[in-house]
Structures are given as C-alpha cells and as structure tokens.
Design a protein around this motif. Structure first.
Motif, PDB file in Angstrom:
ATOM      1  N   ALA A 126       0.834  -1.206   0.000  1.00 27.46           N
ATOM      2  CA  ALA A 126       0.000   0.000   0.000  1.00 27.46           C
ATOM      3  C   ALA A 126       0.864   1.249   0.000  1.00 27.46           C
ATOM      4  O   ALA A 126       1.874   1.324   0.714  1.00 27.46           O
ATOM      5  CB  ALA A 126      -0.932   0.004   1.209  1.00 27.46           C
ATOM      6  N   SER A 127       0.461   2.246  -0.777  1.00 28.66           N
ATOM      7  CA  SER A 127       1.259   3.471  -0.899  1.00 28.66           C
ATOM      8  C   SER A 127       0.788   4.586   0.015  1.00 28.66           C
ATOM      9  O   SER A 127       1.499   5.571   0.207  1.00 28.66           O
ATOM     10  CB  SER A 127       1.229   3.957  -2.354  1.00 28.66           C
ATOM     11  N   SER A 128      -0.417   4.451   0.594  1.00 29.19           N
ATOM     12  CA  SER A 128      -0.902   5.505   1.486  1.00 29.19           C
ATOM     13  C   SER A 128      -1.963   4.952   2.429  1.00 29.19           C
ATOM     14  O   SER A 128      -2.511   3.870   2.215  1.00 29.19           O
ATOM     15  CB  SER A 128      -1.492   6.667   0.678  1.00 29.19           C
ATOM     16  N   GLU A 129      -2.257   5.737   3.475  1.00 29.01           N
ATOM     17  CA  GLU A 129      -3.261   5.342   4.456  1.00 29.01           C
ATOM     18  C   GLU A 129      -4.669   5.326   3.858  1.00 29.01           C
ATOM     19  O   GLU A 129      -5.577   4.716   4.427  1.00 29.01           O
ATOM     20  CB  GLU A 129      -3.233   6.302   5.640  1.00 29.01           C
ATOM     21  N   SER A 130      -4.848   5.963   2.720  1.00 26.44           N
ATOM     22  CA  SER A 130      -6.172   5.976   2.089  1.00 26.44           C
ATOM     23  C   SER A 130      -6.619   4.569   1.696  1.00 26.44           C
ATOM     24  O   SER A 130      -7.823   4.328   1.520  1.00 26.44           O
ATOM     25  CB  SER A 130      -6.169   6.877   0.851  1.00 26.44           C
ATOM     26  N   GLU A 131      -5.658   3.639   1.564  1.00 26.38           N
ATOM     27  CA  GLU A 131      -6.014   2.267   1.199  1.00 26.38           C
ATOM     28  C   GLU A 131      -6.766   1.562   2.322  1.00 26.38           C
ATOM     29  O   GLU A 131      -7.412   0.549   2.092  1.00 26.38           O
ATOM     30  CB  GLU A 131      -4.757   1.467   0.833  1.00 26.38           C
ATOM     31  N   ASN A 132      -6.670   2.067   3.559  1.00 20.96           N
ATOM     32  CA  ASN A 132      -7.428   1.473   4.659  1.00 20.96           C
ATOM     33  C   ASN A 132      -8.533   2.416   5.152  1.00 20.96           C
ATOM     34  O   ASN A 132      -8.838   2.492   6.344  1.00 20.96           O
ATOM     35  CB  ASN A 132      -6.521   1.048   5.817  1.00 20.96           C
ATOM     36  N   ALA A 133      -9.161   3.108   4.209  1.00 16.97           N
ATOM     37  CA  ALA A 133     -10.269   4.005   4.547  1.00 16.97           C
ATOM     38  C   ALA A 133     -11.442   3.199   5.111  1.00 16.97           C
ATOM     39  O   ALA A 133     -11.589   2.000   4.853  1.00 16.97           O
ATOM     40  CB  ALA A 133     -10.709   4.787   3.312  1.00 16.97           C
ATOM     41  N   VAL A 134     -12.285   3.860   5.884  1.00 19.37           N
ATOM     42  CA  VAL A 134     -13.461   3.223   6.480  1.00 19.37           C
ATOM     43  C   VAL A 134     -14.312   2.568   5.392  1.00 19.37           C
ATOM     44  O   VAL A 134     -14.476   3.112   4.299  1.00 19.37           O
ATOM     45  CB  VAL A 134     -14.291   4.254   7.259  1.00 19.37           C
ATOM     46  N   ASP A 135     -14.810   1.381   5.701  1.00 17.93           N
ATOM     47  CA  ASP A 135     -15.657   0.561   4.823  1.00 17.93           C
ATOM     48  C   ASP A 135     -14.877  -0.184   3.744  1.00 17.93           C
ATOM     49  O   ASP A 135     -15.481  -0.884   2.925  1.00 17.93           O
ATOM     50  CB  ASP A 135     -16.771   1.384   4.160  1.00 17.93           C
ATOM     51  N   THR A 136     -13.553  -0.082   3.744  1.00 16.57           N
ATOM     52  CA  THR A 136     -12.750  -0.863   2.803  1.00 16.57           C
ATOM     53  C   THR A 136     -12.846  -2.334   3.173  1.00 16.57           C
ATOM     54  O   THR A 136     -12.686  -2.706   4.337  1.00 16.57           O
ATOM     55  CB  THR A 136     -11.279  -0.424   2.834  1.00 16.57           C
ATOM     56  N   GLU A 137     -13.099  -3.191   2.189  1.00 19.10           N
ATOM     57  CA  GLU A 137     -13.185  -4.628   2.431  1.00 19.10           C
ATOM     58  C   GLU A 137     -11.829  -5.282   2.149  1.00 19.10           C
ATOM     59  O   GLU A 137     -11.205  -5.016   1.118  1.00 19.10           O
ATOM     60  CB  GLU A 137     -14.263  -5.250   1.547  1.00 19.10           C
ATOM     61  N   LEU A 138     -11.382  -6.120   3.073  1.00 15.78           N
ATOM     62  CA  LEU A 138     -10.059  -6.745   2.988  1.00 15.78           C
ATOM     63  C   LEU A 138     -10.176  -8.254   3.148  1.00 15.78           C
ATOM     64  O   LEU A 138     -11.065  -8.752   3.839  1.00 15.78           O
ATOM     65  CB  LEU A 138      -9.143  -6.204   4.084  1.00 15.78           C
ATOM     66  N   VAL A 148     -13.049  -2.440   7.225  1.00 12.57           N
ATOM     67  CA  VAL A 148     -12.522  -1.397   8.104  1.00 12.57           C
ATOM     68  C   VAL A 148     -13.690  -0.655   8.732  1.00 12.57           C
ATOM     69  O   VAL A 148     -14.651  -0.274   8.031  1.00 12.57           O
ATOM     70  CB  VAL A 148     -11.616  -0.419   7.329  1.00 12.57           C
ATOM     71  N   ILE A 149     -13.625  -0.447  10.049  1.00 16.55           N
ATOM     72  CA  ILE A 149     -14.739   0.192  10.764  1.00 16.55           C
ATOM     73  C   ILE A 149     -14.374   1.602  11.223  1.00 16.55           C
ATOM     74  O   ILE A 149     -13.194   1.955  11.312  1.00 16.55           O
ATOM     75  CB  ILE A 149     -15.188  -0.663  11.972  1.00 16.55           C
ATOM     76  N   ALA A 157     -10.784  -3.351  12.109  1.00 17.22           N
ATOM     77  CA  ALA A 157     -11.638  -4.010  11.121  1.00 17.22           C
ATOM     78  C   ALA A 157     -12.346  -5.180  11.786  1.00 17.22           C
ATOM     79  O   ALA A 157     -11.919  -5.666  12.837  1.00 17.22           O
ATOM     80  CB  ALA A 157     -10.811  -4.492   9.924  1.00 17.22           C
ATOM     81  N   LYS A 158     -13.436  -5.644  11.163  1.00 13.61           N
ATOM     82  CA  LYS A 158     -14.164  -6.792  11.696  1.00 13.61           C
ATOM     83  C   LYS A 158     -14.930  -7.465  10.568  1.00 13.61           C
ATOM     84  O   LYS A 158     -15.185  -6.877   9.514  1.00 13.61           O
ATOM     85  CB  LYS A 158     -15.129  -6.370  12.809  1.00 13.61           C
ATOM     86  N   ASP A 159     -15.295  -8.719  10.833  1.00 14.36           N
ATOM     87  CA  ASP A 159     -16.145  -9.461   9.906  1.00 14.36           C
ATOM     88  C   ASP A 159     -17.536  -8.840   9.938  1.00 14.36           C
ATOM     89  O   ASP A 159     -18.174  -8.804  10.994  1.00 14.36           O
ATOM     90  CB  ASP A 159     -16.192 -10.927  10.334  1.00 14.36           C
TER      91      ASP A 159
END
Length: 413
Positions: A191-203, A235-236, A247-249
């Motif tokens: 990942a190049s920035s924190e934006s990749e783990n923005a809220v509601d991102t599914e991982l 991500v919550i 993050a959570k299921d």
C-alpha cells in the motif's frame, strides 16, 4: 482464525543488519509482478489453499532449547523481505518492548528503528510455505519505530482504560539472507498511502492461526497451526492513531486468532493484490469475547510506506526510490555455511484481545502472550498439522494470565 480469546502473543526477537535493499530495476520488476490474481478464495474462516495466498508464510521463532517455538504469519513483499508484527519477536512490558526478558539495548536503535542482528536469535528463525521450509536464519529483523515513545493524539480523550498497546508500533520487516524462489510463492504489492485502509474498505485476511470450537478457549482446542485460513473483514469507523486501523467481519462469524499475528490483510488495487494491514491484535482468546463487537487491530501499511521504501527499496516510484537509494547497486555476498535444518513438528502461535469499541472503553487489544508448544526438531513437519496440541504454559505465561484476569483482552496475536 476464528472466534477465540487469546493471550497477547508478544514473544519477540530483534535482529537487523545492513542488508540488501532492492535495486531500482528489481523494484520496477517487483511492481510489475506483485499481487497477480490467483485462484478464488475460501471464505468464513475455512481452510484455504496456499495458491490462494502465495504471499503468506508461516513463521517460527524457536526457544533456546529448540523444543518450543512461537508462531506467527508473515507476508512476502519482495524476494528477500517479509512483513510481520513486532510482537512476534518482543514482549510488551509496561509500554516497553523487551526481547527474551531484556529491555531493548538503545545502541541497536537506528533512526527510531530497533535492529535485531544477534545471530543467537536469528539462527532460531524459520519460515515455511505450504508446509515446507523456504528460509531460515535471516540477515536481520527491523522493529520499525520500536525506539520511540508515542502518546495519544487523535484518540486523546476518546477512550478510558487504554493500555500501552494502543501507543506502540507493532510493525516489523524481516531481511532474508538469500532471495526466495518466487515460483510457487509470490510477492504481494505494498500500500502506498493510508487511504487504502479508509473506512468501509473490504479486505481479505489469510493466516495460520488456530480455529478453536465456539465454546472453547484457544488453550483447550486442537491446534490448527500450519493450516492456512481466510476471512473477509471491513474497516470500521472507530478513532485510532494513524499507524493503526480497526476491522471486523461484517457478519460477526469469523475473527483472527492465535498464530495469525503478523499476517497481511490485502485488497485489489488496480488489479493487483496489495497488503494494506499487518495484524496486531484481536478478540479470540475466550468465547465470551467472540461477540458482535469482536474486532481486529491492524498496523497500517500505508502509514509505514516511507519506512518500507527506506529500509527495503520497495518504493512507489523512482522518485521515492532515489530519495533513499540513489545509485545503489547490490553487492555480492558469500554463501553461508550449510546449517542443519530446524523443522518444527508441533508449532504454535498466540494472542488475545478485548474488542469493546464504545466510547469510554478501549477498542484496541490490551495484552498478549506468546503460546508455545513442544517441538521435536529432529522430525519433519507433518503434512497435516491440524491435530497438533498447543501448550499454553510458555515463558511468562503466569505473568500474562494474571494480567488477563485483571483486564479484558484485546490481544496481540
């Protein structure tokens, strides 16, 4: 990986040396090849094939007696670099990392990072992929930002009863001595920035952790270490310092568990699998914590993007690469003498957490203990390790069990 309360798994090793960052041409090839699409995944914590996450590796740190080991999950990000969690090497004691009972020696700090270069520790490390040893005795381990003291910034006055684990960096990089053969294994993009783990991102998370029955704690369940599992998390929206996210299921069915620590949460970025988070803590140790509020805490890979580039040569572009490695050329190094392999028969990992993320309570993991297991180093690892038993009475277990009796456990895995 599944509902199970765990004890903070902070058995740490620190090692680092002036290792080999990627050359510019290697970094360019890495970006072209990393994170290629693989087979479809297996969801809801069920077993997954190694080909579904060829970047995931099983990490062992053997005790000095070579009969016990701490296990974690790591993620391949280049032929000679693996991302993992600091607590796979070190124990957190009153906000300070300790390695094998000793506080970090400040003379091994370099630019806020702690370098593990002690061969007495490094030689006890082994990395496996698909049940086979693929690397051992790395050249160094960097505990990123382990030499600095942090305090609340974004989360100031947001939570009460927050422990030190909220404000320490839990992000590490293993520098391998030899390149991995990337045929059945694969490197994931970074990942190049924190934006990749923005809220509601599914991982998608893959890990080698335990999978205890719903009514059992991790220490009462068969050990599934060595079996790769998968879960999907989102991500919550809960306040965290920039270097972490929660993050959570979404269906509240699965949760990461003991032995999953250090594993990577990935997503598609421009069609390439990209590591966004490194697992730090979770709510798995005890059934009572496996409720709808159970969650997982991840180190934000995007936050550490500059550090990853500086330490490994894994950089987002040529401009960032030249900032730290302009003109660098890899120098040849002699092969190491052949070492007798240390192949674990019955490995184990560990961690636990308390996920009550409502205002007034800490949503982050509290403390963690490394679970250990007897291992016969003279035996090859069995093909099926799902029946292995975990011995939770490892080093410092009495101390951590006392701690866990006093606080709810949101654990470092």
């Amino acid at each position: 990986m599944r509902w199970s309360s765990v004890v903070l798994a902070l058995l740490a090793t620190t090692q680092i040396v002036s290792c080999d960052p990627l050359e510019k041409s290697e970094n360019e090839r890495r970006f072209q090849d990393c994170g290629k699409k693989m087979a479809s995944k297996v969801y809801m914590g069920r077993d997954a094939q190694q080909s579904e996450a060829p970047w995931s590796v099983l990490f062992f740190l053997f005790k000095k007696d070579r009969k016990h080991a701490t296990t974690c999950t790591g993620t391949i990000v280049s032929p000679r670099h693996v991302l993992i969690a600091t607590h796979c090497f070190a124990l957190l004691n009153e906000g300070q990392w300790e390695i094998e009972g000793k506080q970090l020696d400040r003379k091994h700090c370099e630019q806020d990072d702690y370098l593990i270069t002690d061969d007495n520790i490094l030689e006890r490390i082994q990395i496996q992929s698909d049940g086979k040893a693929v690397a051992r005795h790395p050249e160094k381990v960097t505990l990123v930002k382990a030499c600095i003291n942090r305090s609340a910034v974004k989360t100031a006055n947001k939570y009460t009863n927050v422990t030190h684990q909220y404000y320490v960096d839990d992000f590490a990089i293993i520098d391998l001595y030899n390149d991995l053969p990337l045929n059945t294994m694969q490197q994931v993009c970074v990942a190049s920035s924190e934006s990749e783990n923005a809220v509601d991102t599914e991982l998608d998370y893959f890990g080698y952790g335990l999978n205890p029955p719903e009514d059992k704690g991790y220490d009462q369940a068969p050990d599934n270490t060595g079996v790769l599992r998968q879960e999907t998390v989102k991500v919550i929206d809960k306040p965290m310092e920039d270097y972490y996210f929660l993050a959570k299921d979404p269906n509240s069915i699965t949760v990461a568990c003991t032995g999953d620590s250090g594993g990577g949460a990935v997503k598609d970025v421009n069609g390439q699998k990209t590591i966004v988070g490194v697992l730090s803590q979770t709510n798995c140790a005890h059934p009572k914590y496996r409720n709808d509020e159970a969650m997982e805490q991840y180190a934000s890979v995007g936050y550490y993007n500059e550090d990853v580039c500086r330490l490994t040569g894994i950089c987002a572009d040529d401009q960032q690469y030249d900032k730290y490695h302009s003109g660098y050329t890899k120098k040849p190094k002699p092969p190491r003498p052949t070492e007798s392999p240390v192949i674990p028969q019955r490995p184990v990992g560990g961690v636990a957490v308390d996920p009550n993320g409502t205002p007034g309570k800490s949503p982050a993991p509290r403390n963690q203990e490394a679970t250990e297991e007897s291992i016969d180093p003279t035996q090859d690892a069995p093909e099926d390790q799902s029946s292995l038993k975990v011995d939770p009475n490892g080093a410092n277990s009495g101390y951590f069990h006392t701690i866990l009796a006093l606080v709810s456990v949101f654990v470092m895995l």
